[in-house]
Design a protein around this motif. Structure first.
Motif, PDB file in Angstrom:
ATOM      1  N   TYR A  40       5.476 -12.217   5.937  1.00 37.70           N
ATOM      2  CA  TYR A  40       5.974 -13.288   5.063  1.00 37.70           C
ATOM      3  C   TYR A  40       6.367 -14.529   5.878  1.00 37.70           C
ATOM      4  O   TYR A  40       6.170 -15.659   5.419  1.00 37.70           O
ATOM      5  N   ALA A  41       6.930 -14.314   7.075  1.00 35.01           N
ATOM      6  CA  ALA A  41       7.306 -15.450   7.922  1.00 35.01           C
ATOM      7  C   ALA A  41       6.071 -16.235   8.355  1.00 35.01           C
ATOM      8  O   ALA A  41       6.074 -17.479   8.344  1.00 35.01           O
ATOM      9  N   LYS A  42       5.016 -15.521   8.722  1.00 35.31           N
ATOM     10  CA  LYS A  42       3.772 -16.182   9.128  1.00 35.31           C
ATOM     11  C   LYS A  42       3.126 -16.911   7.950  1.00 35.31           C
ATOM     12  O   LYS A  42       2.570 -18.011   8.117  1.00 35.31           O
ATOM     13  N   ALA A  43       3.224 -16.295   6.756  1.00 37.47           N
ATOM     14  CA  ALA A  43       2.692 -16.930   5.549  1.00 37.47           C
ATOM     15  C   ALA A  43       3.469 -18.219   5.264  1.00 37.47           C
ATOM     16  O   ALA A  43       2.880 -19.245   4.881  1.00 37.47           O
ATOM     17  N   TYR A  44       4.762 -18.160   5.442  1.00 36.42           N
ATOM     18  CA  TYR A  44       5.620 -19.334   5.231  1.00 36.42           C
ATOM     19  C   TYR A  44       5.207 -20.460   6.190  1.00 36.42           C
ATOM     20  O   TYR A  44       5.053 -21.614   5.788  1.00 36.42           O
ATOM     21  N   LEU A  45       5.013 -20.092   7.459  1.00 30.20           N
ATOM     22  CA  LEU A  45       4.649 -21.073   8.471  1.00 30.20           C
ATOM     23  C   LEU A  45       3.258 -21.651   8.216  1.00 30.20           C
ATOM     24  O   LEU A  45       3.047 -22.867   8.357  1.00 30.20           O
ATOM     25  N   ALA A  46       2.331 -20.789   7.786  1.00 31.42           N
ATOM     26  CA  ALA A  46       0.962 -21.252   7.494  1.00 31.42           C
ATOM     27  C   ALA A  46       0.977 -22.262   6.344  1.00 31.42           C
ATOM     28  O   ALA A  46       0.275 -23.289   6.403  1.00 31.42           O
ATOM     29  N   LYS A  47       1.767 -21.979   5.339  1.00 30.37           N
ATOM     30  CA  LYS A  47       1.891 -22.892   4.199  1.00 30.37           C
ATOM     31  C   LYS A  47       2.492 -24.236   4.654  1.00 30.37           C
ATOM     32  O   LYS A  47       2.020 -25.309   4.248  1.00 30.37           O
ATOM     33  N   ALA A  48       3.522 -24.159   5.506  1.00 32.84           N
ATOM     34  CA  ALA A  48       4.175 -25.377   6.001  1.00 32.84           C
ATOM     35  C   ALA A  48       3.207 -26.226   6.826  1.00 32.84           C
ATOM     36  O   ALA A  48       3.209 -27.467   6.732  1.00 32.84           O
ATOM     37  N   TYR A  56       7.804 -21.853  -1.334  1.00 34.98           N
ATOM     38  CA  TYR A  56       8.634 -21.571  -0.164  1.00 34.98           C
ATOM     39  C   TYR A  56       9.817 -20.678  -0.554  1.00 34.98           C
ATOM     40  O   TYR A  56      10.200 -19.764   0.188  1.00 34.98           O
ATOM     41  N   LYS A  57      10.373 -20.949  -1.718  1.00 37.16           N
ATOM     42  CA  LYS A  57      11.520 -20.182  -2.194  1.00 37.16           C
ATOM     43  C   LYS A  57      11.165 -18.708  -2.357  1.00 37.16           C
ATOM     44  O   LYS A  57      11.928 -17.822  -1.965  1.00 37.16           O
ATOM     45  N   LYS A  58       9.967 -18.435  -2.941  1.00 37.70           N
ATOM     46  CA  LYS A  58       9.543 -17.054  -3.166  1.00 37.70           C
ATOM     47  C   LYS A  58       9.257 -16.337  -1.838  1.00 37.70           C
ATOM     48  O   LYS A  58       9.650 -15.179  -1.634  1.00 37.70           O
ATOM     49  N   LEU A  59       8.608 -17.035  -0.911  1.00 34.02           N
ATOM     50  CA  LEU A  59       8.310 -16.435   0.400  1.00 34.02           C
ATOM     51  C   LEU A  59       9.606 -16.133   1.170  1.00 34.02           C
ATOM     52  O   LEU A  59       9.720 -15.086   1.814  1.00 34.02           O
ATOM     53  N   LYS A 118      -0.070 -26.220   6.539  1.00 34.09           N
ATOM     54  CA  LYS A 118      -1.076 -26.752   5.618  1.00 34.09           C
ATOM     55  C   LYS A 118      -0.532 -27.975   4.886  1.00 34.09           C
ATOM     56  O   LYS A 118      -1.219 -28.980   4.726  1.00 34.09           O
ATOM     57  N   ASP A 119       0.756 -27.862   4.446  1.00 32.23           N
ATOM     58  CA  ASP A 119       1.395 -28.974   3.716  1.00 32.23           C
ATOM     59  C   ASP A 119       1.888 -30.069   4.663  1.00 32.23           C
ATOM     60  O   ASP A 119       2.279 -31.149   4.203  1.00 32.23           O
ATOM     61  N   ASN A 120       1.931 -29.740   5.952  1.00 34.48           N
ATOM     62  CA  ASN A 120       2.420 -30.669   6.985  1.00 34.48           C
ATOM     63  C   ASN A 120       3.843 -31.164   6.689  1.00 34.48           C
ATOM     64  O   ASN A 120       4.120 -32.364   6.731  1.00 34.48           O
ATOM     65  N   VAL A 121       4.740 -30.192   6.426  1.00 36.30           N
ATOM     66  CA  VAL A 121       6.152 -30.506   6.154  1.00 36.30           C
ATOM     67  C   VAL A 121       6.972 -30.023   7.356  1.00 36.30           C
ATOM     68  O   VAL A 121       7.100 -28.814   7.586  1.00 36.30           O
TER      69      VAL A 121
END
Length: 549
Positions: free
Chosen positions: A31-39, A11-14, A41-44
């Motif tokens: 990058y914002a969409k990638a950040y959201l997709a990761k979140a 998250y820090k790098k994105l 997936k991780d359900n945070v």
């Protein structure tokens, strides 16, 4: 980096990649969409909230608000340092840009309430935003000044030359200088302008440095040091253009207009006031501070007998005046109810808490509190009596104002003349007296008294007679001075017009003054009170209430 590998980044790098691409919104969105997709997936939840927030920053208007609502939804109960306070504040700004002031205030207040619990830096940022809205949008400068002072006191404890606090600190310095300028406390304004100028020099903030120069130029206009003011404003003007600071570009031309008007240079004043109107026409944004150029333009083109432009700027002024008046009435009441009162209650709670911690001091505190309550009660009773008296006067007026004032016929005029002549000889030929009385009657029928700047001399030219004759006939037959006679006619007309024409009830006192032949709000308000016993604002307020019943 290929899109499928974004999930491997932290998250820090994105977040870092997002911030490093501020000039390329397309990349930021990736990058914002990638950040959201990761979140997701991780359900945070908090990272989902932050992802939606990053996306919102790339958009504006309703789209931005939609994404901010998602941020709020995911972070509402997390007690995070930044969210959902950041989202509420950002949403408030988006609503403010859309002129949805009521909703903007709601969101600012929520953001401030949340930030107060765990984020003092952001709490003071939001407090500053509320103060700006009160000062610039509502004209509530005294109330805003108190909030600015609280922010100034807070930032003085910080390293104001650091990147973290320098901009916020200079924001507050500029706001303090601007507020003191508006309150005509020019020395205090100069103090904060100079302090801000030095700070912006040290931090190399060239835009703010120019803003402090501009603000001191405006302050010098209020001091009537017009040549020095013009020099300062012209130094700042190119920077406003360079930084595309439209709001302060408008301010630059407004104060140049005021300075040239002060020097009697009409053409230069008019050029700058027209530029103010041009900027407003493109942006649809203006605050009460910058509207007084319109009466100047109206008067200028009236004297030039350019009716087309006179009407253009009159319509523009009344349109702006009506919009601002309607918005501010709603907002002012809302702030008093939802901001001032809760903060006063908070002060009371803090006082009670302090009293409980020190039993000895508590007795004094309770005594003081009791005294304040007693004073407030007495003041409330006094206000009640005044309001009761005012309302009685209003009802009395409404009973009288049932139809247009009766205009005397020629025979009635002669009858009045005859009675007066029997009382005293005023030393004027009877035929001339008859002629003047008939012309005054016609003058009243045609509402000639609504012409601004009318004098006994100008009326004598119209009547083709001696001004002293008119003055004496008015004194004897109307039993008033000429000025009283004109003002009473205007106010009688105003009372009827306000009662019958609901559109006029939306005008400000300044606009009504122009409508009824007065040159300014003060002279209209004074004449209205002298004739009716109440202020025009109160009369209109009661009229509006009576129609709602």
């Amino acid at each position: 980096m290929p899109k499928e590998n974004f999930s491997l980044l932290s998250y820090k790098k994105l977040k870092e990649l997002y911030k490093n691409n501020e000039k390329d919104q397309n990349k930021q969105l990736i990058y914002a969409k990638a950040y959201l997709a990761k979140a997701k997936k991780d359900n945070v939840s908090i990272e989902k909230a932050r992802g939606w927030y990053f996306i919102s920053l790339i958009h504006s208007g309703d789209k931005a608000i939609q994404y901010l609502d998602s941020t709020i939804s995911y972070s509402k109960n997390l007690n995070d340092l930044n969210f959902p306070a950041y989202a509420y504040s950002r949403k408030a700004y988006e609503l403010k840009y859309q002129s949805k002031y009521r909703e903007a205030i709601d969101n600012f207040l929520i953001a401030e309430h949340i930030a107060k619990k765990n984020n003092p830096d952001f709490y003071h940022e939001v407090k500053y935003s509320i103060a700006v809205l009160r000062s610039e949008e509502l004209g509530e400068t005294n109330e805003a000044l108190e909030l600015y002072k609280q922010c100034f006191k807070y930032y003085k404890t910080k390293d104001v030359k650091s990147d973290k606090y320098s901009y916020a600190y200079q924001d507050v310095l500029f706001a303090l200088a601007d507020a003191y300028k508006a309150l005509k406390q020019s020395d205090s304004s100069t103090y904060y302008n100079k302090l801000g100028y030095k700070e912006s020099k040290l931090t190399k903030d060239y835009e703010y440095n120019a803003l402090f120069i501009l603000n001191e130029g405006a302050n010098l206009v209020e001091k009537k040091k017009y040549y020095t003011a013009i020099d300062s404003i012209k130094k700042a003007l190119p920077k406003m253009i360079y930084y595309k600071n439209i709001a302060n570009l408008l301010a630059s031309h407004y104060y140049l207009g005021k300075a040239y008007a002060g020097l009697g240079k009409e053409e230069s004043a008019v050029q700058n006031f027209i530029k103010v109107d041009s900027i407003y026409s493109k942006t649809n944004k203006i605050t009460p501070e910058f509207t007084s150029g319109y009466p100047y333009l109206i008067s200028y083109f009236k004297n030039k007998k350019d009716k087309e432009k006179q009407l253009k700027y009159l319509n523009q002024f009344l349109h702006i005046d009506s919009l601002l008046n309607n918005n501010y009435k709603v907002l002012s009441k809302k702030l008093q109810k939802e901001y001032d009162t809760p903060n006063l209650i908070l002060e009371k709670e803090n006082l009670i808490e302090s009293l409980q911690s020190n039993r000895t001091k508590s007795y004094w505190g309770i005594a003081v509190l009791f005294l304040l309550v007693t004073i407030a009660t007495a003041f409330g009773f006094y206000q009640y009596k005044i309001k009761k008296k005012q309302y009685a006067q209003f009802e009395k007026l409404m009973n009288k104002v049932k139809e247009e004032p009766e205009i005397k016929t020629s025979e009635e005029v002669k009858e009045v003349k005859s009675v007066k002549s029997g009382i005293e000889n005023i030393g004027i030929n009877q035929e001339i007296v008859d002629q003047i009385l008939q012309k005054l009657n016609h003058f009243e029928q045609t509402k000639g008294y609504l012409i601004s700047n009318i004098t006994v001399q100008s009326l004598s030219e119209t009547f083709e007679t001696n001004s002293k004759y008119i003055s004496k006939v008015v004194n004897v037959f109307k039993e008033k001075t000429f000025i009283q006679y004109i003002n009473d006619l205007r106010i009688e007309h105003a009372l009827h017009a306000l009662k019958e024409d609901h559109r006029l009830q939306k005008y400000t006192v300044q606009a009504l003054a122009l409508e009824f032949g007065f040159n300014n709000a003060e002279s209209f308000s004074t004449a209205f009170y002298k004739k009716s016993g109440i202020k025009p604002v109160y009369f209109i307020k009661q009229l509006e209430k009576s129609y709602k019943v």
